[in-house]
Design a protein around this motif. Structure first.
Motif, PDB file in Angstrom:
ATOM      1  N   PRO A   1       9.628  11.385   4.218  1.00 23.78           N
ATOM      2  CA  PRO A   1       8.853  10.594   3.241  1.00 23.78           C
ATOM      3  C   PRO A   1       7.993  11.467   2.347  1.00 23.78           C
ATOM      4  CG  PRO A   1       7.784  10.524   5.370  1.00 23.78           C
ATOM      5  CD  PRO A   1       9.081  11.263   5.581  1.00 23.78           C
ATOM      6  N   GLU A   2       7.600  10.921   1.216  1.00 23.68           N
ATOM      7  CA  GLU A   2       6.687  11.585   0.295  1.00 23.68           C
ATOM      8  C   GLU A   2       5.349  10.858   0.340  1.00 23.68           C
ATOM      9  OE1 GLU A   2       6.143  12.481  -4.512  1.00 23.68           O
ATOM     10  OE2 GLU A   2       7.832  11.283  -3.781  1.00 23.68           O
ATOM     11  N   TYR A   3       4.286  11.624   0.539  1.00 23.87           N
ATOM     12  CA  TYR A   3       2.952  11.018   0.589  1.00 23.87           C
ATOM     13  C   TYR A   3       2.323  11.052  -0.802  1.00 23.87           C
ATOM     14  CZ  TYR A   3      -1.945  10.184   1.593  1.00 23.87           C
ATOM     15  OH  TYR A   3      -3.218   9.671   1.588  1.00 23.87           O
ATOM     16  N   LYS A   4       1.801   9.902  -1.229  1.00 21.65           N
ATOM     17  CA  LYS A   4       1.100   9.812  -2.501  1.00 21.65           C
ATOM     18  C   LYS A   4      -0.347   9.442  -2.228  1.00 21.65           C
ATOM     19  CE  LYS A   4       5.091   8.837  -5.418  1.00 21.65           C
ATOM     20  NZ  LYS A   4       5.657   7.975  -6.489  1.00 21.65           N
ATOM     21  N   ALA A   5      -1.231  10.396  -2.512  1.00 16.78           N
ATOM     22  CA  ALA A   5      -2.641  10.242  -2.159  1.00 16.78           C
ATOM     23  C   ALA A   5      -3.296   9.075  -2.871  1.00 16.78           C
ATOM     24  CB  ALA A   5      -3.392  11.536  -2.462  1.00 16.78           C
ATOM     25  N   LYS A   6      -2.924   8.831  -4.122  1.00 13.46           N
ATOM     26  CA  LYS A   6      -3.585   7.764  -4.871  1.00 13.46           C
ATOM     27  C   LYS A   6      -3.290   6.389  -4.272  1.00 13.46           C
ATOM     28  CE  LYS A   6       0.053   7.212  -8.405  1.00 13.46           C
ATOM     29  NZ  LYS A   6       0.411   5.826  -8.053  1.00 13.46           N
ATOM     30  N   ASP A   7      -2.139   6.260  -3.616  1.00 17.30           N
ATOM     31  CA  ASP A   7      -1.779   4.994  -2.964  1.00 17.30           C
ATOM     32  C   ASP A   7      -2.119   5.000  -1.480  1.00 17.30           C
ATOM     33  OD1 ASP A   7      -0.656   4.218  -5.397  1.00 17.30           O
ATOM     34  OD2 ASP A   7       1.320   5.009  -4.837  1.00 17.30           O
ATOM     35  N   ASN A   8      -2.300   6.205  -0.888  1.00 13.16           N
ATOM     36  CA  ASN A   8      -2.463   6.355   0.564  1.00 13.16           C
ATOM     37  C   ASN A   8      -1.266   5.767   1.300  1.00 13.16           C
ATOM     38  OD1 ASN A   8      -4.063   7.653   2.400  1.00 13.16           O
ATOM     39  ND2 ASN A   8      -5.507   5.975   2.693  1.00 13.16           N
ATOM     40  N   ILE A   9      -0.083   6.079   0.800  1.00 12.47           N
ATOM     41  CA  ILE A   9       1.168   5.545   1.340  1.00 12.47           C
ATOM     42  C   ILE A   9       2.195   6.665   1.486  1.00 12.47           C
ATOM     43  CG2 ILE A   9       3.134   4.002   0.907  1.00 12.47           C
ATOM     44  CD1 ILE A   9       1.255   2.140  -0.573  1.00 12.47           C
ATOM     45  N   PHE A  10       2.918   6.656   2.606  1.00 14.19           N
ATOM     46  CA  PHE A  10       4.094   7.498   2.775  1.00 14.19           C
ATOM     47  C   PHE A  10       5.310   6.682   2.318  1.00 14.19           C
ATOM     48  CE2 PHE A  10       1.221   9.694   5.624  1.00 14.19           C
ATOM     49  CZ  PHE A  10       1.597  11.028   5.508  1.00 14.19           C
ATOM     50  N   TYR A  11       6.001   7.170   1.300  1.00 17.13           N
ATOM     51  CA  TYR A  11       7.185   6.496   0.768  1.00 17.13           C
ATOM     52  C   TYR A  11       8.439   7.169   1.325  1.00 17.13           C
ATOM     53  CZ  TYR A  11       4.140   4.217  -2.667  1.00 17.13           C
ATOM     54  OH  TYR A  11       3.163   3.464  -3.287  1.00 17.13           O
ATOM     55  N   PHE A  12       9.265   6.395   2.029  1.00 17.63           N
ATOM     56  CA  PHE A  12      10.503   6.915   2.607  1.00 17.63           C
ATOM     57  C   PHE A  12      11.652   6.732   1.616  1.00 17.63           C
ATOM     58  CE2 PHE A  12       7.783   6.535   6.178  1.00 17.63           C
ATOM     59  CZ  PHE A  12       8.275   7.351   7.189  1.00 17.63           C
ATOM     60  N   PRO A  13      12.650   7.646   1.642  1.00 21.05           N
ATOM     61  CA  PRO A  13      13.784   7.537   0.724  1.00 21.05           C
ATOM     62  C   PRO A  13      14.565   6.225   0.843  1.00 21.05           C
ATOM     63  CG  PRO A  13      13.708   9.728   1.683  1.00 21.05           C
ATOM     64  CD  PRO A  13      12.678   8.911   2.405  1.00 21.05           C
ATOM     65  N   ASN A  14      14.499   5.564   2.025  1.00 25.93           N
ATOM     66  CA  ASN A  14      15.229   4.303   2.213  1.00 25.93           C
ATOM     67  C   ASN A  14      14.436   3.083   1.747  1.00 25.93           C
ATOM     68  OD1 ASN A  14      13.294   4.034   4.186  1.00 25.93           O
ATOM     69  ND2 ASN A  14      14.724   3.716   5.890  1.00 25.93           N
ATOM     70  N   GLY A  15      13.305   3.323   1.075  1.00 21.79           N
ATOM     71  CA  GLY A  15      12.500   2.219   0.563  1.00 21.79           C
ATOM     72  C   GLY A  15      11.405   1.752   1.486  1.00 21.79           C
ATOM     73  N   ALA A  16      11.352   2.271   2.699  1.00 24.12           N
ATOM     74  CA  ALA A  16      10.296   1.891   3.647  1.00 24.12           C
ATOM     75  C   ALA A  16       8.967   2.526   3.242  1.00 24.12           C
ATOM     76  CB  ALA A  16      10.669   2.319   5.063  1.00 24.12           C
ATOM     77  N   GLU A  17       7.867   1.904   3.683  1.00 28.01           N
ATOM     78  CA  GLU A  17       6.535   2.406   3.367  1.00 28.01           C
ATOM     79  C   GLU A  17       5.656   2.387   4.609  1.00 28.01           C
ATOM     80  OE1 GLU A  17       4.707   0.200   0.239  1.00 28.01           O
ATOM     81  OE2 GLU A  17       6.421   0.390  -1.128  1.00 28.01           O
ATOM     82  N   LEU A  18       4.875   3.445   4.758  1.00 24.51           N
ATOM     83  CA  LEU A  18       3.822   3.495   5.768  1.00 24.51           C
ATOM     84  C   LEU A  18       2.499   3.492   5.019  1.00 24.51           C
ATOM     85  CD1 LEU A  18       2.494   3.835   8.482  1.00 24.51           C
ATOM     86  CD2 LEU A  18       3.174   6.242   8.490  1.00 24.51           C
ATOM     87  N   GLN A  19       1.794   2.357   5.079  1.00 23.17           N
ATOM     88  CA  GLN A  19       0.568   2.151   4.308  1.00 23.17           C
ATOM     89  C   GLN A  19      -0.643   2.423   5.196  1.00 23.17           C
ATOM     90  OE1 GLN A  19       0.944  -1.935   3.073  1.00 23.17           O
ATOM     91  NE2 GLN A  19       2.749  -1.552   1.788  1.00 23.17           N
ATOM     92  N   LEU A  20      -1.548   3.299   4.741  1.00 19.44           N
ATOM     93  CA  LEU A  20      -2.705   3.713   5.521  1.00 19.44           C
ATOM     94  C   LEU A  20      -3.996   3.170   4.914  1.00 19.44           C
ATOM     95  CD1 LEU A  20      -1.804   7.495   5.933  1.00 19.44           C
ATOM     96  CD2 LEU A  20      -1.223   5.627   7.495  1.00 19.44           C
ATOM     97  N   SER A  21      -4.954   2.838   5.785  1.00 14.40           N
ATOM     98  CA  SER A  21      -6.259   2.397   5.297  1.00 14.40           C
ATOM     99  C   SER A  21      -7.291   2.483   6.408  1.00 14.40           C
ATOM    100  CB  SER A  21      -6.194   0.956   4.773  1.00 14.40           C
ATOM    101  OG  SER A  21      -7.457   0.544   4.275  1.00 14.40           O
ATOM    102  N   GLY A  22      -8.562   2.614   5.994  1.00 11.45           N
ATOM    103  CA  GLY A  22      -9.662   2.466   6.929  1.00 11.45           C
ATOM    104  C   GLY A  22     -10.127   1.017   6.930  1.00 11.45           C
ATOM    105  N   THR A  23     -11.100   0.715   7.792  1.00 10.18           N
ATOM    106  CA  THR A  23     -11.677  -0.635   7.808  1.00 10.18           C
ATOM    107  C   THR A  23     -13.092  -0.636   7.236  1.00 10.18           C
ATOM    108  OG1 THR A  23     -12.570  -0.368  10.062  1.00 10.18           O
ATOM    109  CG2 THR A  23     -10.347  -1.266   9.863  1.00 10.18           C
TER     110      THR A  23
END
Length: 283
Positions: A105-127
């Protein structure tokens, strides 16, 4: 020897492409991995000691979900945005070191998301600061709350933000943490609910294969000894009523049999209920 190295790399790459990552885990983490896949409970609660490899295991499950299902969405919450950057992202980089480039996956800091080539996403956040709201809406195939015992507004984050995102996908929600220091923290409710339905998972320092006996003894000493609050809570996952934030710290579970008892009321008595509302007047 060269062929052996090539075969080992080929085997690892094959497992990565198939989304089978349990080989990255130790024996303790592997048990958690198996429990995740073999339980029918939508919300799973894990009480895990410090240094148990909890966050690492959670990241592996998140990555595996993204690899196995094209377009999958995994939502990953930690107590603060700082913890996401200092703990979760470095763990992700470490795990992904052996991942083949074409599925990495490619991490994009502005989104705080890991984007996988298959279209999947790992979305990160604090509370903290209401930042969990950015994960509201859409679907999720897996929702993870790391260090749930330190998260802000945990009940709201789970039931109002995360749980609705799993209704269509039938995704699971994982809550993992040591017990909270605050006995009134929302995580206590999730622990009690899991205990009531028999689904609570508890792993203490004694279950950790990566910490030998000498290291364990040193750690216990550093935390104030075998009976200190920190040792019992952080290493043995005991629900401890902290003396630092209890109104009557002397009123412990051990003292209840001595203090609480049936009394015969006197012949003439009346009952009153009083409350101190803490109202300040004259200002």
């Amino acid at each position: 020897m060269a062929n052996h190295k090539i075969d080992a790399k080929l085997a690892r790459d094959t497992l990565w492409r198939r989304g089978h990552l349990s080989w990255l885990l130790d024996a303790n983490q592997k048990q958690l991995y198996d429990l995740y896949y073999n339980t029918d409970h939508r919300v799973q609660t894990w009480l895990l000691a410090r240094r148990s490899g909890k966050s690492y295991c959670l990241c592996v499950l998140a990555i595996e979900t993204c690899l196995k299902k094209p377009g999958a969405i995994v939502k990953f919450l930690a107590p603060t945005r700082v913890q996401v950057n200092l703990i979760i992202r470095p763990l992700m980089r470490k795990i992904l070191e052996s991942c083949p480039d074409e599925i990495k996956p490619e991490y994009k800091a502005k989104d705080n998301i890991f984007y996988f080539p298959n279209g999947a996403e790992l979305q990160l956040s604090g509370t903290d600061g209401g930042s969990a709201e950015r994960l509201r809406g859409g679907d999720s195939d897996l929702a993870i709350v790391d260090e749930a015992g330190s998260c802000t507004d945990l009940r709201y984050c789970v039931r109002d933000i995360l749980l609705p995102t799993t209704l269509i996908t039938k995704g699971k929600i994982l809550l993992a943490s040591t017990p909270p220091e605050d006995a009134e923290h929302d995580f206590v409710d999730f622990i009690e609910e899991a205990e009531a339905r028999g689904s609570i998972v508890v792993k203490t320092i004694d279950d950790n294969p990566r910490i030998d006996q000498n290291e364990k003894i040193k750690l216990i000493e550093e935390l104030g000894g075998a009976n200190s609050e920190s040792t019992l809570r952080e290493l043995y996952c005991k629900m401890i009523k902290s003396k630092n934030n209890s109104v009557i710290p002397e009123f412990t579970d051990e003292k209840i049999p001595e203090i609480v008892c049936e009394m015969t009321p006197p012949p003439f008595y009346d009952s009153y209920v009083a409350m101190d509302l803490c109202i300040v007047t004259g200002k």
